[in-house]
Design an enzyme around this catalytic site. Structure first.
Site, PDB file in Angstrom:
ATOM      1  N   SER A  71     -12.510  -0.694   5.789  1.00 20.34           N
ATOM      2  CA  SER A  71     -12.814  -2.076   5.392  1.00 20.34           C
ATOM      3  C   SER A  71     -13.275  -2.903   6.594  1.00 20.34           C
ATOM      4  O   SER A  71     -12.620  -2.901   7.634  1.00 20.34           O
ATOM      5  CB  SER A  71     -11.554  -2.720   4.795  1.00 20.34           C
ATOM      6  OG  SER A  71     -11.688  -4.125   4.775  1.00 20.34           O
ATOM      7  N   HIS A  94     -15.363   0.397   2.527  1.00 20.80           N
ATOM      8  CA  HIS A  94     -14.547  -0.378   1.579  1.00 20.80           C
ATOM      9  C   HIS A  94     -14.994  -1.835   1.635  1.00 20.80           C
ATOM     10  O   HIS A  94     -14.927  -2.475   2.687  1.00 20.80           O
ATOM     11  CB  HIS A  94     -13.074  -0.238   1.966  1.00 20.80           C
ATOM     12  CG  HIS A  94     -12.111  -0.902   1.031  1.00 20.80           C
ATOM     13  ND1 HIS A  94     -11.669  -0.322  -0.144  1.00 20.80           N
ATOM     14  CD2 HIS A  94     -11.477  -2.091   1.116  1.00 20.80           C
ATOM     15  CE1 HIS A  94     -10.808  -1.123  -0.741  1.00 20.80           C
ATOM     16  NE2 HIS A  94     -10.663  -2.225   0.004  1.00 20.80           N
ATOM     17  N   ASP A 128     -14.338  -5.448   0.544  1.00 25.48           N
ATOM     18  CA  ASP A 128     -13.330  -6.372   0.011  1.00 25.48           C
ATOM     19  C   ASP A 128     -13.996  -7.684  -0.347  1.00 25.48           C
ATOM     20  O   ASP A 128     -14.445  -8.416   0.543  1.00 25.48           O
ATOM     21  CB  ASP A 128     -12.271  -6.648   1.094  1.00 25.48           C
ATOM     22  CG  ASP A 128     -11.262  -5.520   1.227  1.00 25.48           C
ATOM     23  OD1 ASP A 128     -10.713  -5.084   0.195  1.00 25.48           O
ATOM     24  OD2 ASP A 128     -11.011  -5.095   2.370  1.00 25.48           O
ATOM     25  N   ASP A 135      -3.852   0.807   0.075  1.00 26.90           N
ATOM     26  CA  ASP A 135      -4.695  -0.174   0.795  1.00 26.90           C
ATOM     27  C   ASP A 135      -3.835  -1.241   1.462  1.00 26.90           C
ATOM     28  O   ASP A 135      -3.095  -1.961   0.796  1.00 26.90           O
ATOM     29  CB  ASP A 135      -5.645  -0.838  -0.222  1.00 26.90           C
ATOM     30  CG  ASP A 135      -6.623  -1.813   0.432  1.00 26.90           C
ATOM     31  OD1 ASP A 135      -6.655  -1.900   1.670  1.00 26.90           O
ATOM     32  OD2 ASP A 135      -7.360  -2.477  -0.327  1.00 26.90           O
ATOM     33  N   GLY A 136      -3.973  -1.342   2.787  1.00 30.73           N
ATOM     34  CA  GLY A 136      -3.369  -2.448   3.524  1.00 30.73           C
ATOM     35  C   GLY A 136      -2.382  -2.006   4.589  1.00 30.73           C
ATOM     36  O   GLY A 136      -1.438  -1.261   4.309  1.00 30.73           O
ATOM     37  N   GLY A 137      -2.625  -2.416   5.826  1.00 28.90           N
ATOM     38  CA  GLY A 137      -1.670  -2.157   6.913  1.00 28.90           C
ATOM     39  C   GLY A 137      -1.575  -0.703   7.349  1.00 28.90           C
ATOM     40  O   GLY A 137      -0.607  -0.302   7.987  1.00 28.90           O
ATOM     41  N   GLY A 188      -8.498  -1.061   7.602  1.00 33.27           N
ATOM     42  CA  GLY A 188      -9.409  -2.068   8.126  1.00 33.27           C
ATOM     43  C   GLY A 188      -9.245  -2.219   9.614  1.00 33.27           C
ATOM     44  O   GLY A 188      -9.856  -1.494  10.420  1.00 33.27           O
ATOM     45  N   SER A 189      -8.361  -3.148  10.004  1.00 30.73           N
ATOM     46  CA  SER A 189      -8.279  -3.549  11.409  1.00 30.73           C
ATOM     47  C   SER A 189      -7.931  -2.396  12.355  1.00 30.73           C
ATOM     48  O   SER A 189      -8.405  -2.387  13.491  1.00 30.73           O
ATOM     49  CB  SER A 189      -7.270  -4.689  11.571  1.00 30.73           C
ATOM     50  OG  SER A 189      -6.096  -4.409  10.865  1.00 30.73           O
TER      51      SER A 189
HETATM   52  C1  DX5 Z   1      -6.457  -6.718   1.741  1.00 30.78           C
HETATM   53  C2  DX5 Z   1      -7.643  -5.814   1.596  1.00 30.78           C
HETATM   54  C3  DX5 Z   1      -7.563  -4.579   2.463  1.00 30.78           C
HETATM   55  C4  DX5 Z   1      -7.622  -4.897   3.924  1.00 30.78           C
HETATM   56  C5  DX5 Z   1      -7.263  -3.723   4.777  1.00 30.78           C
HETATM   57  O1  DX5 Z   1      -6.688  -7.866   0.996  1.00 30.78           O
HETATM   58  O2  DX5 Z   1      -7.776  -5.396   0.270  1.00 30.78           O
HETATM   59  O3  DX5 Z   1      -8.586  -3.662   2.105  1.00 30.78           O
HETATM   60  O4  DX5 Z   1      -8.875  -5.353   4.324  1.00 30.78           O
HETATM   61  O5  DX5 Z   1      -7.229  -4.165   6.104  1.00 30.78           O
HETATM   62  P1  DX5 Z   1      -6.033  -3.787   7.086  1.00 30.78           P
HETATM   63  O6  DX5 Z   1      -6.105  -2.302   7.268  1.00 30.78           O
HETATM   64  O7  DX5 Z   1      -6.344  -4.559   8.323  1.00 30.78           O
HETATM   65  O8  DX5 Z   1      -4.747  -4.202   6.412  1.00 30.78           O
HETATM   66 ZN    ZN Z   2      -9.150  -3.732  -0.142  1.00 29.68          ZN
END
Ligand code: DX5
Ligand code: ZN
Length: 210
Positions: free
Chosen positions: A6, A29, A31, A169-171, A191-192
């Site tokens: 993402s 991905h 978002d 998805d997430g973290g 993502g990050s």
């Molecule tokens: C959260 C999004 C995720 C997010 C993931 O609202 O749906 O896809 O961008 O990013 P990280 O990996 O930084 O949590």
């Molecule tokens: Zn997402």
């Protein structure tokens, strides 16, 4: 393990998308936040089409929006693999799912941390993916919530009767990915952890290895 990356939290989205596109990620991905389903608003259809029309990798679109049907026809011009929706964002979830499928795209349902697997049971014969949210949707860079993984006990039993793949998805990072060992998760969204790094492939490799 498949990996979708993402670009939500990146400052230079164009450059970040190019880097994901050139990496070993399986999907980009996407978002999309409409400022209604979630507080943030991060796109117009014109911008998103321009930004992603030259991407080579298939797109994994995550619609954090109210009334996803409004966007489908425009998004369908892009190279999309799956469109994932939130049921509480749809007035007519079944119609929405049927329409997305009718134009040849796969459909996923996202399950928020405070939602139960029960909410999607009646849709399982229709859908291709269940996306377990391990953060509250709306922004990147949040802390992983391991308690959501309890949902895999029920999900993996349902996998015997229905054909869908699962994603988280997430973290997700090189530590939290270890929580997913033995849960038969097919894909992670990160993502990050990837986009804040110098070498995307090095970190993607660490996730793929699990
Ligand atoms: C959260 C999004 C995720 C997010 C993931 O609202 O749906 O896809 O961008 O990013 P990280 O990996 O930084 O949590
Ligand atoms: Zn997402």
């Amino acid at each position: 393990m498949k990996v979708a990356v993402s670009y939500l939290k990146s400052d230079n989205k164009k450059k970040c998308i190019e880097k994901i596109d050139a990496s070993i990620a399986d999907f980009i991905h996407v978002d999309l936040c409409d400022g209604k389903y979630v507080e943030a608003k991060n796109f117009t259809i014109g911008e998103i089409t321009k930004l992603l029309k030259n991407a080579h990798k298939p797109l994994d679109v995550h619609l954090m929006v109210k009334e996803p049907l409004k966007y489908i026809d425009d998004l369908a011009l892009l190279n999309i693999n799956t469109v994932t929706i939130h049921l509480d964002g749809c007035k007519e979830p079944k119609e929405t799912i049927d329409y997305i499928k009718s134009i040849g795209l796969k459909v996923g349902i996202a399950v928020n941390p405070d939602e139960e697997i029960d909410i999607l049971k009646s849709y399982l014969p229709l859908i291709d993916e269940v996306l377990i949210m391990s953060v509250v949707p709306g922004k990147g860079g949040q802390k992983f919530m391991p308690e959501v993984l309890q949902k895999f006990a029920e999900l993996n039993i349902l996998k015997n009767d229905f054909h869908f793949f699962t994603a988280v998805d997430g973290g997700i990072n090189e530590e939290t990915i270890n929580y997913l060992k033995d849960l038969q998760v097919d894909m992670v969204v990160s993502g990050s952890y990837i986009t804040d790094s110098e070498d995307y492939n090095e970190n993607i490799k660490k996730l793929k290895a699990v």
